[in-house]
Design a protein around this motif. Structure first.
Motif, PDB file in Angstrom:
ATOM      1  N   GLY A   1      10.108  -2.881 -10.267  1.00 17.89           N
ATOM      2  CA  GLY A   1       9.073  -2.330  -9.383  1.00 17.89           C
ATOM      3  C   GLY A   1       8.089  -3.375  -8.903  1.00 17.89           C
ATOM      4  N   ASN A   2       8.295  -4.626  -9.281  1.00 17.76           N
ATOM      5  CA  ASN A   2       7.410  -5.709  -8.850  1.00 17.76           C
ATOM      6  C   ASN A   2       8.195  -6.736  -8.050  1.00 17.76           C
ATOM      7  N   ILE A   3       7.894  -6.784  -6.767  1.00 15.53           N
ATOM      8  CA  ILE A   3       8.600  -7.697  -5.869  1.00 15.53           C
ATOM      9  C   ILE A   3       7.834  -9.025  -5.807  1.00 15.53           C
TER      10      ILE A   3
ATOM     11  N   ASP B   1       0.824  -1.220   0.000  1.00 18.16           N
ATOM     12  CA  ASP B   1       0.000   0.000   0.000  1.00 18.16           C
ATOM     13  C   ASP B   1       0.859   1.272   0.000  1.00 18.16           C
ATOM     14  N   ARG B   2       2.149   1.161  -0.364  1.00 10.28           N
ATOM     15  CA  ARG B   2       3.046   2.315  -0.304  1.00 10.28           C
ATOM     16  C   ARG B   2       3.970   2.450  -1.522  1.00 10.28           C
ATOM     17  N   GLY B   3       3.619   1.825  -2.618  1.00  7.85           N
ATOM     18  CA  GLY B   3       4.430   1.992  -3.824  1.00  7.85           C
ATOM     19  C   GLY B   3       5.686   1.144  -3.868  1.00  7.85           C
ATOM     20  N   GLN B   4       5.842   0.249  -2.901  1.00 11.65           N
ATOM     21  CA  GLN B   4       7.116  -0.462  -2.784  1.00 11.65           C
ATOM     22  C   GLN B   4       7.115  -1.869  -3.375  1.00 11.65           C
ATOM     23  N   CYS B   5       5.942  -2.415  -3.742  1.00 12.48           N
ATOM     24  CA  CYS B   5       5.928  -3.828  -4.133  1.00 12.48           C
ATOM     25  C   CYS B   5       5.376  -4.089  -5.532  1.00 12.48           C
ATOM     26  N   GLY B   6       4.539  -3.208  -6.059  1.00  6.74           N
ATOM     27  CA  GLY B   6       4.015  -3.374  -7.413  1.00  6.74           C
ATOM     28  C   GLY B   6       2.819  -4.295  -7.543  1.00  6.74           C
TER      29      GLY B   6
ATOM     30  N   CYS C   1      -2.126   1.962  -5.607  1.00  8.10           N
ATOM     31  CA  CYS C   1      -2.206   2.273  -4.175  1.00  8.10           C
ATOM     32  C   CYS C   1      -1.811   3.711  -3.875  1.00  8.10           C
TER      33      CYS C   1
ATOM     34  N   ASN D   1       1.168   2.509  -9.918  1.00  7.41           N
ATOM     35  CA  ASN D   1       0.795   1.862  -8.660  1.00  7.41           C
ATOM     36  C   ASN D   1      -0.570   2.418  -8.235  1.00  7.41           C
TER      37      ASN D   1
END
Ligand SMILES: Cc1cc2nc3c(=O)[nH]c(=O)nc-3n(C[C@H](O)[C@H](O)[C@H](O)COP(=O)(O)OP(=O)(O)OC[C@H]3O[C@@H](n4cnc5c(N)ncnc54)[C@H](O)[C@@H]3O)c2cc1C
Ligand code: FES
Ligand code: FES
Lengths: 347, 165
Positions: B134-136, B43-48, B62, B60
């Motif tokens: 950008g996608n974990i 929910d913070r742009g970190q996982c994609g 989110c 993103n």
């Protein structure tokens, strides 16, 4: 998240008129919405700038300068072929930052104005003078790996996270601003502020002012053949800089005719030292010269905690960025922009 | 203050009244429009995980406020297949084992569709990995993911050529 009003003005004048204390301008939202979620920021009103006309162009002006509208998205600037050919290290820095999704949303104005990634600022709970002036700084004595080694004060040791800002500083960019008191310009060197006793004042923007454009002077394109951005990270991609450097040279007849060097993630602003650049002029490029320039650029560095390693790391990064710049701008953007990996021809 | 927005999601028009401007595009899709295919990881742009296409660009969802996508055209994972016939990227993810638990997969696939449309990576594996950073994936299915994207990029390029021939 705190509730807020939302408005989408159709002109710069309307946007400025909509501003009231406690309001915030919204670009791509990739930083602001995040900070609103953590509670680090709680604007009462969001003024969405993304529909303002005329701020999404990249233009070369009659005097040879290049004007980037504040609403140009990061990815559109970096992938603009003409722009990337003239300012390769700017494109490389942008592509080394964040992720493709974030770059698609983020505006160049928002990138410059984005706030520190200091975890104590971001969490919305810790003591932070930048967020709540006078309350104290929990970062001091905390985990300082990402904190400043230059220009910090007892009230704040945070760094500025923008990669884009680093080559802009090296190239003497000018920031165009509009606000309640009309329009003005601020040189990049004065745009971001060192914390001193007022860390809450992060930039030269006065309340209600909008960044409308970023201008690169005509001379900045002279460095196109020899300019690189180098960024050290905890992983190869999608991570903020531990330290970074933008290096640009003009080489004539085997000697350096002009040099630019700016360091990122070492202070609350991109760090540039005139003396470090001047000592390279007239000299032939060499590892010894670049080591001397890098040392001069880091003069006065002091750990703000357990981060003395960053000083040596920054020196080596700066020297290596200069060596890469001297080797020449690669014909095509490296697969891993600004990375120490995957670029053997230019190591 | 309520806001009325109108947006197209996977080809269908939706008129929505938001009682509160705090709603993200991600929450709008999942909770108001009953399209839970798009996932919430950080929910913070970190996982994609929340990646969708807005007017053809991957972003993103989110960090995108729903009020800001008034008049936009959104494509989510639910909108890729045509009936029972999967999108080439979906097919390639299955063929190359581009997932384990599958939680990151809708975001990975939407991101890959965006990456291929952008056209900067071609079928170069290193550029694909960089373009997909950008996608974990917590299951670390990266090898299969990168190969799936490469394969899909090749197939889609070949299809394009065939069409234009
Ligand atoms: C997971 C993650 C990883 C990231 N990694 C990197 C990285 O490696 N390197 C890097 O450089 N960045 C990185 N970023 C940061 C990203 O570059 C910024 O979030 C983005 O550039 C901000 O632009 P925006 O348009 O979304 O700004 P917004 O979020 O809309 O705004 C940011 C701030 O600027 C203000 N603002 C916006 N536009 C204007 C304007 N025109 N005039 C005046 N004020 C304005 C807003 O009020 C707000 O305070 C990362 C972000 C995330 C979430
Ligand atoms: S849920 Fe949006 S990036 Fe993680
Ligand atoms: S498949 Fe499990 S997170 Fe990627």
């Amino acid at each position: 998240m705190r509730a807020f009003d939302y408005t989408r003005p159709a002109s710069i004048e309307e946007a400025v008129a909509a501003w009231t204390p406690g309001a915030a301008y919204l670009g791509g939202g990739t930083n602001l919405v995040d900070l609103m979620k953590t509670g680090a920021m709680g604007p009462a009103k969001l003024i969405d700038l993304t529909c303002l006309p005329g701020l999404d162009a990249i233009e070369v002006k009659g005097d040879g300068s290049t004007r980037i509208g504040a609403l140009v998205r990061n990815s559109d600037l970096a992938h603009n072929r003409d722009f990337a050919a003239r300012f390769p290290m700017v494109a490389e820095a942008i592509l080394a930052g964040a992720s493709a999704q974030l770059r698609n949303a983020a505006t160049v104005g928002g990138n410059l104005v984005q706030h520190t990634r200091c975890p104590f600022f971001q969490d919305g709970i810790s003591a932070c003078n930048r967020r709540d002036p006078g309350i104290g700084c929990d970062a001091i004595g905390g985990d300082t790996g990402s904190m400043a080694v230059l220009g910090w004060s007892q009230s704040c040791i945070a760094t500025h996270p923008s990669d884009f800002a680093v080559p802009l500083a090296a190239l003497d960019a000018v920031i165009e601003i509009a606000g309640p008191n009309g329009s003005r310009e601020v040189p990049m060197a004065e745009f971001h502020r060192l914390p001193g006793d007022t860390p809450e004042k992060e930039t030269a923007l006065e309340p209600g002012e909008i960044v409308t454009a970023i201008r690169l002077p005509a001379e900045a394109a002279a460095f196109a053949a020899h300019s690189r951005y180098l960024k050290l990270r905890e992983r190869t991609s999608f991570a903020f800089a531990l330290v970074s450097a933008a290096a640009a040279l003009v080489i004539e007849d085997g000697r350096i005719a002009a040099a630019r060097l700016a360091l990122g993630a070492v202070a609350a602003k991109p760090w540039r030292v005139a003396g470090a650049e001047a000592l390279m002029v007239g000299e032939p490029p060499s590892p010894e010269l670049f080591a001397r320039a890098a040392t001069a650029a880091m003069e006065g560095a002091m750990p703000s905690g357990d981060n003395a390693h960053k000083i040596e790391l920054a020196r080596r990064t700066a020297a290596r960025a200069l060596a890469r710049a001297a080797a020449g701008t690669p014909a095509e953007m490296p697969a891993l922009p600004a990375s120490v990996f995957g670029d053997p021809a230019h190591a | 203050m309520s806001h009325s927005i109108s947006l197209t999601v996977n080809g269908a028009r939706h008129d929505v009244t938001l009682e509160d401007a705090r709603v993200t595009l991600l929450d709008l899709l999942r909770e108001r429009l009953q399209m839970p295919g798009t996932k919430k990881g950080c929910d913070r742009g970190q996982c994609g995980a929340c990646t969708v296409l807005v007017d053809g660009r991957r972003v993103n969802s989110c960090l995108t406020l729903a009020v800001t996508v008034d008049d936009s055209d959104i494509v989510t994972i639910e909108g890729l297949a045509e009936g029972d016939s999967l999108h080439p990227v979906q097919t390639a993810f299955i063929e190359h084992d581009g997932f384990q638990c599958g939680y990151c997969t809708p975001g990975q696939i939407m991101s890959a569709v965006g990456l291929i449309a952008e056209g900067h990576a071609g079928d170069d594996l290193e550029r694909i990995r960089e373009g997909m950073s950008g996608n974990i994936c917590r299951c670390s299915a990266y090898k299969g993911i990168a190969e799936a994207v490469q394969d899909a990029a090749r197939r889609m390029a070949a299809d394009e050529e065939r069409k234009s021939a």
